[in-house]
Motif scaffolding. Structure first.
Motif, PDB file in Angstrom:
ATOM      1  N   GLU A  92      11.408   7.104  -0.317  1.00 52.50           N
ATOM      2  CA  GLU A  92      11.147   8.000  -0.028  1.00 52.50           C
ATOM      3  C   GLU A  92       9.652   8.922  -0.416  1.00 52.50           C
ATOM      4  OE1 GLU A  92      13.336   7.122  -1.389  1.00 52.50           O
ATOM      5  OE2 GLU A  92      15.309   7.673  -0.128  1.00 52.50           O
ATOM      6  N   ASP A  93       9.443   7.451  -1.518  1.00 49.41           N
ATOM      7  CA  ASP A  93       8.125   7.617  -2.657  1.00 49.41           C
ATOM      8  C   ASP A  93       6.825   7.462  -0.352  1.00 49.41           C
ATOM      9  OD1 ASP A  93       8.984   8.073  -4.513  1.00 49.41           O
ATOM     10  OD2 ASP A  93       7.732   6.091  -5.265  1.00 49.41           O
ATOM     11  N   VAL A  94       7.149   6.511   0.008  1.00 49.42           N
ATOM     12  CA  VAL A  94       6.347   6.110   0.767  1.00 49.42           C
ATOM     13  C   VAL A  94       6.228   7.420   2.198  1.00 49.42           C
ATOM     14  CG1 VAL A  94       6.036   4.618   3.053  1.00 49.42           C
ATOM     15  CG2 VAL A  94       7.372   4.029   1.452  1.00 49.42           C
ATOM     16  N   TYR A  95       7.147   8.150   2.925  1.00 49.89           N
ATOM     17  CA  TYR A  95       7.639   9.358   3.453  1.00 49.89           C
ATOM     18  C   TYR A  95       6.715  10.452   2.695  1.00 49.89           C
ATOM     19  CZ  TYR A  95       8.902  13.293   5.808  1.00 49.89           C
ATOM     20  OH  TYR A  95       9.141  14.075   6.481  1.00 49.89           O
ATOM     21  N   ASP A  96       6.864  10.534   1.776  1.00 51.74           N
ATOM     22  CA  ASP A  96       5.839  11.924   0.709  1.00 51.74           C
ATOM     23  C   ASP A  96       4.342  11.205   0.558  1.00 51.74           C
ATOM     24  OD1 ASP A  96       8.446  12.695  -0.329  1.00 51.74           O
ATOM     25  OD2 ASP A  96       8.163  11.632  -2.186  1.00 51.74           O
ATOM     26  N   VAL A  97       3.271  10.035   0.905  1.00 50.12           N
ATOM     27  CA  VAL A  97       2.791   9.711   0.598  1.00 50.12           C
ATOM     28  C   VAL A  97       1.950   9.844   2.222  1.00 50.12           C
ATOM     29  CG1 VAL A  97       0.834   7.436   0.751  1.00 50.12           C
ATOM     30  CG2 VAL A  97       2.544   8.311  -0.881  1.00 50.12           C
ATOM     31  N   THR A  98       3.178   9.639   3.346  1.00 47.80           N
ATOM     32  CA  THR A  98       2.276   9.126   5.069  1.00 47.80           C
ATOM     33  C   THR A  98       2.814  10.096   5.814  1.00 47.80           C
ATOM     34  OG1 THR A  98       3.682   7.940   5.594  1.00 47.80           O
ATOM     35  CG2 THR A  98       1.891   6.785   4.468  1.00 47.80           C
ATOM     36  N   GLY A 143       7.632  -0.530  -8.717  1.00 44.18           N
ATOM     37  CA  GLY A 143       7.340   0.372  -7.234  1.00 44.18           C
ATOM     38  C   GLY A 143       6.717   1.214  -6.594  1.00 44.18           C
ATOM     39  N   ARG A 144       7.030   2.525  -7.517  1.00 51.12           N
ATOM     40  CA  ARG A 144       6.845   3.651  -7.792  1.00 51.12           C
ATOM     41  C   ARG A 144       5.364   3.696  -7.442  1.00 51.12           C
ATOM     42  NH1 ARG A 144      10.791   7.116  -9.094  1.00 51.12           N
ATOM     43  NH2 ARG A 144      10.299   8.551  -7.875  1.00 51.12           N
ATOM     44  N   VAL A 145       5.583   4.832  -6.490  1.00 51.45           N
ATOM     45  CA  VAL A 145       3.846   5.796  -6.652  1.00 51.45           C
ATOM     46  C   VAL A 145       3.473   6.379  -7.720  1.00 51.45           C
ATOM     47  CG1 VAL A 145       2.130   7.941  -4.891  1.00 51.45           C
ATOM     48  CG2 VAL A 145       4.142   5.342  -3.822  1.00 51.45           C
ATOM     49  N   GLN A 146       2.361   6.204  -8.131  1.00 51.46           N
ATOM     50  CA  GLN A 146       1.949   6.429  -9.304  1.00 51.46           C
ATOM     51  C   GLN A 146       1.187   8.421  -8.852  1.00 51.46           C
ATOM     52  OE1 GLN A 146       2.699   5.212 -12.189  1.00 51.46           O
ATOM     53  NE2 GLN A 146       4.179   4.152 -10.905  1.00 51.46           N
ATOM     54  N   GLU A 147       1.488   8.833  -8.783  1.00 49.45           N
ATOM     55  CA  GLU A 147       0.807  10.324  -9.473  1.00 49.45           C
ATOM     56  C   GLU A 147      -0.533  10.761  -9.470  1.00 49.45           C
ATOM     57  OE1 GLU A 147       3.512  13.472 -10.256  1.00 49.45           O
ATOM     58  OE2 GLU A 147       4.872  12.835  -8.852  1.00 49.45           O
ATOM     59  N   TYR A 168       5.471   9.766   8.021  1.00 50.62           N
ATOM     60  CA  TYR A 168       6.402   9.134   8.459  1.00 50.62           C
ATOM     61  C   TYR A 168       7.500   7.848   7.819  1.00 50.62           C
ATOM     62  CZ  TYR A 168       2.780   9.440  11.215  1.00 50.62           C
ATOM     63  OH  TYR A 168       0.875  10.589  12.020  1.00 50.62           O
ATOM     64  N   ASN A 169       8.931   8.404   8.848  1.00 55.06           N
ATOM     65  CA  ASN A 169       9.756   7.512   7.930  1.00 55.06           C
ATOM     66  C   ASN A 169      10.081   6.560   9.012  1.00 55.06           C
ATOM     67  OD1 ASN A 169      10.478   8.789  10.302  1.00 55.06           O
ATOM     68  ND2 ASN A 169      12.348  10.083   9.949  1.00 55.06           N
ATOM     69  N   THR A 170       8.930   5.737   9.969  1.00 55.10           N
ATOM     70  CA  THR A 170       8.807   4.962  10.489  1.00 55.10           C
ATOM     71  C   THR A 170       7.743   3.871   9.820  1.00 55.10           C
ATOM     72  OG1 THR A 170       7.403   5.347  11.965  1.00 55.10           O
ATOM     73  CG2 THR A 170       9.695   5.663  12.618  1.00 55.10           C
ATOM     74  N   PHE A 171       7.381   3.720   9.032  1.00 57.57           N
ATOM     75  CA  PHE A 171       6.251   3.122   8.021  1.00 57.57           C
ATOM     76  C   PHE A 171       7.137   2.611   6.818  1.00 57.57           C
ATOM     77  CE2 PHE A 171       2.858   2.408   5.093  1.00 57.57           C
ATOM     78  CZ  PHE A 171       2.669   0.914   5.786  1.00 57.57           C
ATOM     79  N   HIS A 172       6.862   1.358   6.422  1.00 51.35           N
ATOM     80  CA  HIS A 172       7.643   0.520   5.202  1.00 51.35           C
ATOM     81  C   HIS A 172       6.121  -0.199   5.021  1.00 51.35           C
ATOM     82  CE1 HIS A 172       8.655  -0.738   1.404  1.00 51.35           C
ATOM     83  NE2 HIS A 172       9.472   0.291   1.437  1.00 51.35           N
ATOM     84  N   PRO A 173       5.502   0.175   3.570  1.00 52.04           N
ATOM     85  CA  PRO A 173       4.087  -1.131   3.241  1.00 52.04           C
ATOM     86  C   PRO A 173       4.351  -2.300   3.588  1.00 52.04           C
ATOM     87  CG  PRO A 173       4.222   0.191   2.082  1.00 52.04           C
ATOM     88  CD  PRO A 173       5.248   0.795   2.877  1.00 52.04           C
ATOM     89  N   LYS A 174       5.738  -2.708   3.052  1.00 50.83           N
ATOM     90  CA  LYS A 174       6.133  -4.666   3.142  1.00 50.83           C
ATOM     91  C   LYS A 174       6.660  -4.337   4.506  1.00 50.83           C
ATOM     92  CE  LYS A 174      11.225  -3.126   4.742  1.00 50.83           C
ATOM     93  NZ  LYS A 174      12.595  -3.146   3.761  1.00 50.83           N
ATOM     94  N   ASP A 175       5.362  -3.878   5.421  1.00 53.05           N
ATOM     95  CA  ASP A 175       5.853  -4.302   7.094  1.00 53.05           C
ATOM     96  C   ASP A 175       4.789  -4.958   7.643  1.00 53.05           C
ATOM     97  OD1 ASP A 175       8.336  -4.004   8.183  1.00 53.05           O
ATOM     98  OD2 ASP A 175       7.601  -1.777   8.688  1.00 53.05           O
ATOM     99  N   LEU A 176       3.033  -4.327   6.411  1.00 48.98           N
ATOM    100  CA  LEU A 176       1.816  -4.780   6.428  1.00 48.98           C
ATOM    101  C   LEU A 176       1.612  -6.179   6.058  1.00 48.98           C
ATOM    102  CD1 LEU A 176       0.312  -1.951   4.270  1.00 48.98           C
ATOM    103  CD2 LEU A 176       0.066  -2.246   7.121  1.00 48.98           C
ATOM    104  N   ILE A 177       2.828  -6.734   5.493  1.00 54.74           N
ATOM    105  CA  ILE A 177       3.102  -8.295   4.945  1.00 54.74           C
ATOM    106  C   ILE A 177       4.065  -9.016   6.228  1.00 54.74           C
ATOM    107  CG2 ILE A 177       3.444  -9.967   3.771  1.00 54.74           C
ATOM    108  CD1 ILE A 177       1.529  -8.367   2.669  1.00 54.74           C
ATOM    109  N   LEU A 178       2.808 -10.396   7.097  1.00 51.38           N
ATOM    110  CA  LEU A 178       4.040 -10.795   8.011  1.00 51.38           C
ATOM    111  C   LEU A 178       4.699 -11.609   7.559  1.00 51.38           C
ATOM    112  CD1 LEU A 178       0.909 -11.606  10.561  1.00 51.38           C
ATOM    113  CD2 LEU A 178       2.111  -9.709  10.467  1.00 51.38           C
TER     114      LEU A 178
END
Length: 221
Positions: A152-158, A102-106, A160-170
């Motif tokens: 932490e990876d999500v925050y580094d990209v976006t 699940g880690r973001v790839q630089e 925002y600390n109020t969003f996570h990619p898992k929320d894109l799936i209903l």
């Protein structure tokens, strides 16, 4: 005498409505398709959704139809599904992260820079579906993938600390108040009839119950 209090707004944030946040606002889980029968208390026409006709008070806020703002509910989906409006964002995070850890790839390569898993190739097969290495990629599999992504990876990209990619799936579908989808009125009284939003939600409830009988198996979406 009415006392008015002025509140200052510092910011306004538009974001994906997460499942946990939907549940916090929800007053009822809808799991019945019988709108006016014995099981209507858990249906789309439950009194919990708000008062839209004269007579009586709302069971949630204890206000009449002129003061009741309406209240939200939710449908717990039997199987995770894609949101057609967010497919491009789902694809973006599939290509940005490792399906193993699940880690973001630089820098994207053939293998993950953290766990050495072979990186997969994800593409859109049409407007509603994805494929991974030329095989269908179901929403439930993407959800398991995105749940591994560190916050932490999500925050580094976006940023925002109020969003996570898992929320894109209903997994939880919000149900709007009666005020958003009122029943037809005749002489200031509601009659049995439904607007387009309620009809569409009713179809979702019925399909959802069928999926629950088949253990949530969903072959494409």
């Amino acid at each position: 005498m009415c006392v008015c209090v002025l509140l200052s707004m510092r910011s306004l944030d538009f974001n994906v409505w997460s499942s946990s946040s939907i549940l916090r606002y929800s007053h009822l889980e809808v799991n019945e398709s019988d709108l006016y029968g014995l099981n209507s208390s858990k249906s789309l026409r439950s009194e919990v959704f708000g008062k839209t006709s004269q007579g009586g008070l709302c069971t949630v806020c204890n206000k009449s139809w002129t003061g009741c703002p309406g209240h939200w509910g939710h449908i717990r989906l039997a199987s995770p599904v894609y949101h057609v409006g967010w497919m491009s964002y789902v694809l973006y995070w599939c290509r940005l992260t490792c399906n193993g850890c699940g880690r973001v790839q630089e820098k994207r390569g053939k293998r993950c820079m953290y766990c050495d898993v072979v990186m997969v190739h994800v593409v859109k097969s049409d407007a509603y579906a994805l494929t991974m290495n030329k095989r269908p990629l179901e929403a439930k599999d993407v959800l398991e993938w995105f749940e591994k992504i560190p916050a932490e990876d999500v925050y580094d990209v976006t940023g925002y600390n109020t969003f996570h990619p898992k929320d894109l799936i209903l997994t939880i579908l919000p149900v709007p108040p009666n005020q958003v989808r009122p029943s037809p009125m005749l002489n200031d009284s509601e009659i049995h009839g439904e607007d387009d939003i309620t009809r569409r939600l009713l179809l979702i409830v019925r399909v959802n119950k069928s999926l629950q009988r088949y253990n949530g198996t969903l072959t494409r979406y």
